[in-house]
Design an enzyme around this catalytic site. Structure first.
Site, PDB file in Angstrom:
ATOM      1  N   ALA A 265       8.616   8.557   5.000  1.00 41.49           N
ATOM      2  CA  ALA A 265       7.657   9.386   4.291  1.00 41.49           C
ATOM      3  C   ALA A 265       6.368   8.612   4.083  1.00 41.49           C
ATOM      4  O   ALA A 265       6.312   7.425   4.378  1.00 41.49           O
ATOM      5  CB  ALA A 265       8.226   9.791   2.930  1.00 41.49           C
ATOM      6  N   GLU A 267       2.846   8.198   1.397  1.00 39.09           N
ATOM      7  CA  GLU A 267       2.366   8.415   0.023  1.00 39.09           C
ATOM      8  C   GLU A 267       0.938   8.924  -0.086  1.00 39.09           C
ATOM      9  O   GLU A 267       0.255   8.664  -1.084  1.00 39.09           O
ATOM     10  CB  GLU A 267       2.486   7.090  -0.743  1.00 39.09           C
ATOM     11  CG  GLU A 267       1.523   5.970  -0.299  1.00 39.09           C
ATOM     12  CD  GLU A 267       2.098   4.960   0.700  1.00 39.09           C
ATOM     13  OE1 GLU A 267       3.047   5.324   1.420  1.00 39.09           O
ATOM     14  OE2 GLU A 267       1.587   3.829   0.753  1.00 39.09           O
ATOM     15  N   ASN A 268       0.414   9.675   0.900  1.00 42.45           N
ATOM     16  CA  ASN A 268      -0.955  10.183   0.837  1.00 42.45           C
ATOM     17  C   ASN A 268      -1.281  10.738  -0.558  1.00 42.45           C
ATOM     18  O   ASN A 268      -0.470  11.439  -1.145  1.00 42.45           O
ATOM     19  CB  ASN A 268      -1.132  11.325   1.841  1.00 42.45           C
ATOM     20  CG  ASN A 268      -0.527  10.992   3.172  1.00 42.45           C
ATOM     21  OD1 ASN A 268      -0.882  10.019   3.795  1.00 42.45           O
ATOM     22  ND2 ASN A 268       0.456  11.796   3.586  1.00 42.45           N
ATOM     23  N   HIS A 300      10.039   6.571  -4.459  1.00 41.24           N
ATOM     24  CA  HIS A 300       9.217   5.509  -3.858  1.00 41.24           C
ATOM     25  C   HIS A 300       7.797   6.018  -3.574  1.00 41.24           C
ATOM     26  O   HIS A 300       6.811   5.382  -3.967  1.00 41.24           O
ATOM     27  CB  HIS A 300       9.889   5.020  -2.574  1.00 41.24           C
ATOM     28  CG  HIS A 300       9.127   3.974  -1.821  1.00 41.24           C
ATOM     29  ND1 HIS A 300       9.429   2.632  -1.903  1.00 41.24           N
ATOM     30  CD2 HIS A 300       8.068   4.057  -0.977  1.00 41.24           C
ATOM     31  CE1 HIS A 300       8.600   1.952  -1.138  1.00 41.24           C
ATOM     32  NE2 HIS A 300       7.763   2.791  -0.559  1.00 41.24           N
ATOM     33  N   GLU A 301       7.712   7.148  -2.897  1.00 36.93           N
ATOM     34  CA  GLU A 301       6.384   7.659  -2.539  1.00 36.93           C
ATOM     35  C   GLU A 301       5.603   8.034  -3.791  1.00 36.93           C
ATOM     36  O   GLU A 301       4.401   7.790  -3.877  1.00 36.93           O
ATOM     37  CB  GLU A 301       6.484   8.859  -1.593  1.00 36.93           C
ATOM     38  CG  GLU A 301       7.292   8.628  -0.316  1.00 36.93           C
ATOM     39  CD  GLU A 301       6.927   7.376   0.460  1.00 36.93           C
ATOM     40  OE1 GLU A 301       5.760   6.944   0.385  1.00 36.93           O
ATOM     41  OE2 GLU A 301       7.816   6.817   1.138  1.00 36.93           O
ATOM     42  N   HIS A 304       4.152   4.978  -5.475  1.00 39.80           N
ATOM     43  CA  HIS A 304       2.976   4.431  -4.799  1.00 39.80           C
ATOM     44  C   HIS A 304       1.676   4.948  -5.420  1.00 39.80           C
ATOM     45  O   HIS A 304       0.622   4.338  -5.225  1.00 39.80           O
ATOM     46  CB  HIS A 304       2.971   4.838  -3.317  1.00 39.80           C
ATOM     47  CG  HIS A 304       3.613   3.837  -2.396  1.00 39.80           C
ATOM     48  ND1 HIS A 304       3.376   2.492  -2.459  1.00 39.80           N
ATOM     49  CD2 HIS A 304       4.473   4.010  -1.355  1.00 39.80           C
ATOM     50  CE1 HIS A 304       4.048   1.871  -1.496  1.00 39.80           C
ATOM     51  NE2 HIS A 304       4.733   2.770  -0.816  1.00 39.80           N
ATOM     52  N   GLU A 323       4.227  -2.602  -0.915  1.00 37.69           N
ATOM     53  CA  GLU A 323       5.578  -2.209  -0.518  1.00 37.69           C
ATOM     54  C   GLU A 323       6.661  -2.975  -1.284  1.00 37.69           C
ATOM     55  O   GLU A 323       7.644  -2.386  -1.727  1.00 37.69           O
ATOM     56  CB  GLU A 323       5.762  -2.353   0.995  1.00 37.69           C
ATOM     57  CG  GLU A 323       4.877  -1.403   1.816  1.00 37.69           C
ATOM     58  CD  GLU A 323       5.029   0.065   1.457  1.00 37.69           C
ATOM     59  OE1 GLU A 323       5.993   0.441   0.766  1.00 37.69           O
ATOM     60  OE2 GLU A 323       4.138   0.865   1.849  1.00 37.69           O
TER      61      GLU A 323
HETATM   62  N1  B3K Z   1       3.654   3.532   3.404  1.00 42.79           N
HETATM   63  C1  B3K Z   1       4.482   4.271   4.309  1.00 42.79           C
HETATM   64  C2  B3K Z   1       4.653   3.588   5.603  1.00 42.79           C
HETATM   65  C3  B3K Z   1       3.759   4.020   6.671  1.00 42.79           C
HETATM   66  C4  B3K Z   1       4.064   3.302   7.925  1.00 42.79           C
HETATM   67  C5  B3K Z   1       3.349   3.767   9.054  1.00 42.79           C
HETATM   68  N2  B3K Z   1       3.670   3.133  10.300  1.00 42.79           N
HETATM   69  C6  B3K Z   1       5.821   4.578   3.756  1.00 42.79           C
HETATM   70  C7  B3K Z   1       6.185   3.872   2.542  1.00 42.79           C
HETATM   71  O1  B3K Z   1       6.469   2.700   2.534  1.00 42.79           O
HETATM   72  O2  B3K Z   1       6.166   4.479   1.513  1.00 42.79           O
HETATM   73 ZN    ZN Z   2       6.182   2.309   0.573  1.00 49.45          ZN
END
Ligand code: B3K
Ligand code: ZN
Length: 876
Positions: A265, A267-268, A300-301, A304, A323
């Site tokens: 997933a 986290e936009n 988790h998302e 973020h 992360e």
């Molecule tokens: N931040 C994203 C990871 C994106 C990876 C792209 N290749 C997922 C996460 O760690 O939440």
């Molecule tokens: Zn992450």
């Protein structure tokens, strides 16, 4: 092709020009999307005036470019496959560009692409440059206004980050929506979705009383699989308020499920995009393990939003800053809402098999790497899981209250900024007064530290002397290592199995303390010890290290029963089983008959007959160490001997303790309506572990139990567990029809078909590779869908060790074929799926040779940066 070049942390410079405000307009068409960007740019105060403007842009087709409304002439700029350079720009200016892109042919699944007929994006780490020309780096943070235009009938839902501010109709059946994100963000957090989607909606009232609308957008047929994730999201929002004081900061939070997605997933900001496998869940189709994974990823998302979005990373070398911290946060959340000891056991098991293997292999890298060729290759277990262990060590060193103050300080001081690992650690040092200088080495040194401990009791002085030596093995590019600051939580048990009070230098440390190992070797002297104790070391797995202590099997059985630390009770059992299985491996290698040490039987009998209220932990304790974990302990890995030894141990335990396993199975049967809660999960886990032993005996009665469990169709956890056992047994008369029926029943459900693929390619039978090739032709399989590739190829190569490592090399050849094809289609997935082929260094000569041949075959192809970097490291 020119050889890809590495980028170095030491070369970091701020961008010459930064963006304050980004206005985007998307005119969506599958094969010809027009993207107009208006960037309000200004020279960075730390960079000197008069420099050229360099923007990232990956294979874009420029239609128009203007500065402050003036169209540029071709001589005023230059373009390559990766960059746009404008030779002269003012101090402050507005840049307009328009490009055309082809989302429908984007198989890399980075940037803007089409998945199951909908448009979606994945921009982290460097996908945004596939959408428009931009300083595509995380230290450029801008506010965004995004206009999305598309055909209304095909794409009724148009989403982007932030808040919806306007929508309306356009000629020719088109419509538009405008979204505004007021929080400055780097381009990697940009998101756009357009498609025929349905939503479920809920609300959450934040601690300051604001009402936030929560939406989960999915294809209509998946609406019934969204309820659990919505609950998980609300739990996570509440938890982050209570635990970290972090509140959500927009009026709307959206999750969208897409079928083609490289990772779990993303986290936009305000618009998380999920792999459908990481968000859709329903008792009929989803196992307990997946329910828990979904809950963890949703959390988790969401987490973020603070650790990653509000405070982001200065550059991609700092990836673990967001992360590692966010994984630590989601691990703690899952531990709080489920079984804490089981969560810790699972996380450590993953770390010790997969991350330790990475740290010992050709792609080993520090948690903060100092160079890379392709950053997408660094979304690794080392960055995520070891990164989380480092944060956990900090939390344990400071204690929760102080750690929380450090976290508050970090969020407050760096809010709206792009930070470095130092900023986080220095916040922790500042609130605690601790000197964390030596601790910083954890971020810089690759490799798993090896601790060798030994103890000596002196009855004269009544002292127990614990000697601990540390040493970190060399890793590629890092031959010598410095000693680390390692927290070793421990206690000493007396002959009754009770913790004794620890006295060091006349000071009383209670019954459980943390030793701070800082030198290559240190001796810790415990005073007033009445008799030789048994040490319990590295409690709770207090540091990501390997630890050896010359325990006897009696010691291990004793610790398994008596250690006051639940994690170490489990670990003692694992060490005991490992030690005994290693004997079986030697016997097999010498062509001798295998006999199982009765101490393992006794230990299992004890577990099965001693009442416990923690069935979840019991189930974990009854599981033998995995073949992958055993392999990790061997200098030269003997694939066949490990498999034979494990099978023998399993069968012997199963035959000897059949009745006890049967009792455990029966006593955990239940007809209660399914719920993925901790109590039920514990029962199912105990029951299904018992069933795995029962079926290992191949007795008719046991096979019937499995068959009945499949037929009952009570929930997917039970069906999948029993079906897997039948399919993996030698009873094709039972396994084959059950597998066939399952495939027919679930042909309409892509996520269940992934499970169907996985359970077939983990079969131990010799013809499994042929079956895999056959399944690659199945209509539910597509090489373009990462979930399918993982379910079939990934599962086979990582979990079916004995068949992947076939001595005719066919397993390796198959993987190389897939890598070569994916290298063209989806380099990110190609560079991940190749991993098992790079781990040949500790195998026998024949297999090493076969694997290298395949790697060399891959190297002769025109390679993506992703695959190039991994193959070069593997063959170095
Ligand atoms: N931040 C994203 C990871 C994106 C990876 C792209 N290749 C997922 C996460 O760690 O939440
Ligand atoms: Zn992450």
């Amino acid at each position: 092709m020119a050889e890809p070049q590495a980028i170095y942390l030491k070369d970091y410079q701020p961008p010459a020009y930064t963006v304050e405000k980004t206005e985007l307009k998307f005119n969506l068409e599958p094969h010809a999307t027009r993207v107009s960007a208006r960037l309000h740019m200004v020279r960075h105060p730390e960079r000197k005036a008069g420099q050229a403007l360099e923007l990232d842009g990956h294979h874009l087709v420029l239609q128009r470019i203007a500065i402050d409304g003036q169209e540029l002439t071709p001589g005023e700029y230059s373009i390559s496959d990766e960059r746009l350079v404008v030779h002269q720009v003012p101090e402050r200016f507005v840049l307009d560009t328009e490009v055309e892109i082809d989302p429908a042919n984007n198989t890399a699944l980075e940037g803007l692409y089409v998945s199951s007929g909908m448009f979606c994006t994945q921009c982290e780490p460097q996908g945004f440059r596939r959408i428009t020309y931009y300083p595509d780096r995380s230290d450029v943070m801008a506010t965004f206004v995004t206009t999305v235009i598309a055909d209304k009938a095909q794409y009724p839902v148009l989403l982007s980050n932030g808040n919806p501010i306007e929508r309306g109709e356009l000629p020719n059946g088109r419509h538009f929506a405008v979204w505004e994100d007021p929080h400055p963000k780097p381009s990697y957090l940009f998101a756009l979705v357009a498609g025929e989607l349905e939503k479920i909606e809920d609300t959450f009232t934040t601690m300051s009383g604001r009402e936030v609308t929560l939406q989960i957008w999915v294809e209509q047929e998946n609406l019934h699989k969204t309820v659990f994730s919505m609950q998980a999201l609300k739990k996570a929002m509440k938890w982050d308020e209570e635990k970290y004081g972090r509140e959500y900061d927009l009026d709307l939070f959206m999750i969208v499920a897409v079928n083609d997605f490289n990772m779990g997933a993303m986290e936009n900001k305000g618009l998380n995009i999920f792999n459908s496998a990481a968000v859709l869940a329903n008792p009929e189709t989803t196992t307990d393990a997946t329910f828990q994974r979904v809950e963890g990823i949703v959390a988790h998302e969401y987490f973020h939003n603070w650790s990653g979005n509000r405070v982001t990373c200065r550059d991609w070398f700092q990836l673990a800053l967001k992360e590692g911290f966010t994984v630590f946060r989601d691990q703690t959340f899952s531990a709080d809402v489920n079984s804490a000891p089981v969560k810790r056991i699972e996380d450590v098991a993953l770390l010790r098999t997969a991350q330790f293997a990475e740290d010992a292999g050709p792609t080993a890298h520090p948690v903060r790497p100092d160079h890379f060729i392709e950053i997408s290759n660094f979304y690794t277990l080392t960055i995520y899981e070891k990164g989380a262990e480092i944060v956990r060590m900090l939390c344990n060193l400071l204690g929760w209250e102080t750690f929380r103050r450090g976290s508050d300080l970090y969020f407050e001081r760096f809010d709206g900024q792009a930070a470095r690992v130092e900023d986080f650690v220095e916040s922790m040092a500042e609130v605690s007064g601790l000197d964390l200088t030596q601790f910083m080495r954890w971020y810089a040194q690759a490799g798993t530290p090896q601790l060798d401990a030994s103890g000596e009791y002196d009855s004269e002085t009544r002292e127990y002397r614990l000697r601990i030596r540390q040493q970190t093995p060399p890793t590629p590019g890092q031959q010598t290592k410095l000693p680390l600051h390692i927290p070793v939580r421990m206690g000493l048990l007396n002959a009754d199995g009770r913790d004794i009070t620890l006295h060091i230098n006349g000071e009383n440390f209670g019954t459980d303390t943390v030793l701070h190992l800082r030198e290559d070797e240190e001796i810790f002297v415990f005073e007033n010890v009445d008799a030789a104790p048994v040490p319990s070391l590295l409690r709770g797995f207090s540091a990501p290290v390997r630890l050896d202590f010359p325990y006897t099997r009696e010691h291990l059985a004793f610790l398994m029963k008596h250690d006051s630390d639940g994690f170490n009770r489990w670990d003692a059992g694992q060490r005991l089983a490992l030690d005994i299985i290693e004997d079986l491996i030697s016997a097999h290698q010498q062509g001798e008959a295998m006999t199982l040490d009765a101490r393992l039987l006794d230990a299992y009998r004890y577990l099965l007959t001693t009442p416990t209220d923690d069935k979840a932990v019991l189930a974990e304790m009854l599981r033998l160490p995995s073949e992958a974990y055993i392999a990790e302990q061997q200098e030269t890995v003997d694939i066949d001997a490990i498999a034979a030894a494990c099978k023998f141990a399993l069968k012997t335990l199963a035959h000897e303790l059949y009745d006890e396993f049967l009792t455990l199975y029966r006593s955990n049967q239940s007809d209660a309506p399914y719920a993925p809660d901790a109590e039920q999960i514990a029962c199912r886990s105990a029951k299904n572990v018992a069933l795995s032993y029962l079926v290992a005996t191949e007795r008719e009665e046991a096979l019937e139990l499995a068959q009945r469990q499949v037929d009952a169709q009570h929930n997917m956890t039970d069906v999948r567990a029993a079906l897997t056992l039948l399919a993996h047994s030698d009873r094709a008369d039972l396994g084959d029809p059950a597998v066939r029926a399952f495939g027919e029943r679930w042909a309409h459900d892509s996520l269940v078909m992934d499970q169907w693929f996985s359970l077939q390619v983990t079969r131990p039978q010799k013809d499994v590779l042929e079956r895999l090739k056959f399944l690659m032709e199945h209509e539910a399989f597509s090489i373009k869908n990462p979930n399918k590739v993982r379910a079939l190829i990934g599962t086979f190569t990582s979990q079916n060790r004995i068949n992947f490592h076939r001595l005719d090399g066919e397993g390796y050849k198959l993987l190389a074929d897939v890598v070569i094809e994916l290298n063209r289609l989806n380099p990110d997935i190609a560079a991940r799926i190749i991993t098992p082929l790079t781990r040949y260094h500790r195998l026998d000569g024949a297999r090493q040779q076969l694997m290298r041949e395949q790697l060399e075959r891959i190297r002769r192809e025109p390679l993506s940066r992703n695959v190039y970097e991994i193959v070069e490291k593997a063959l170095a």
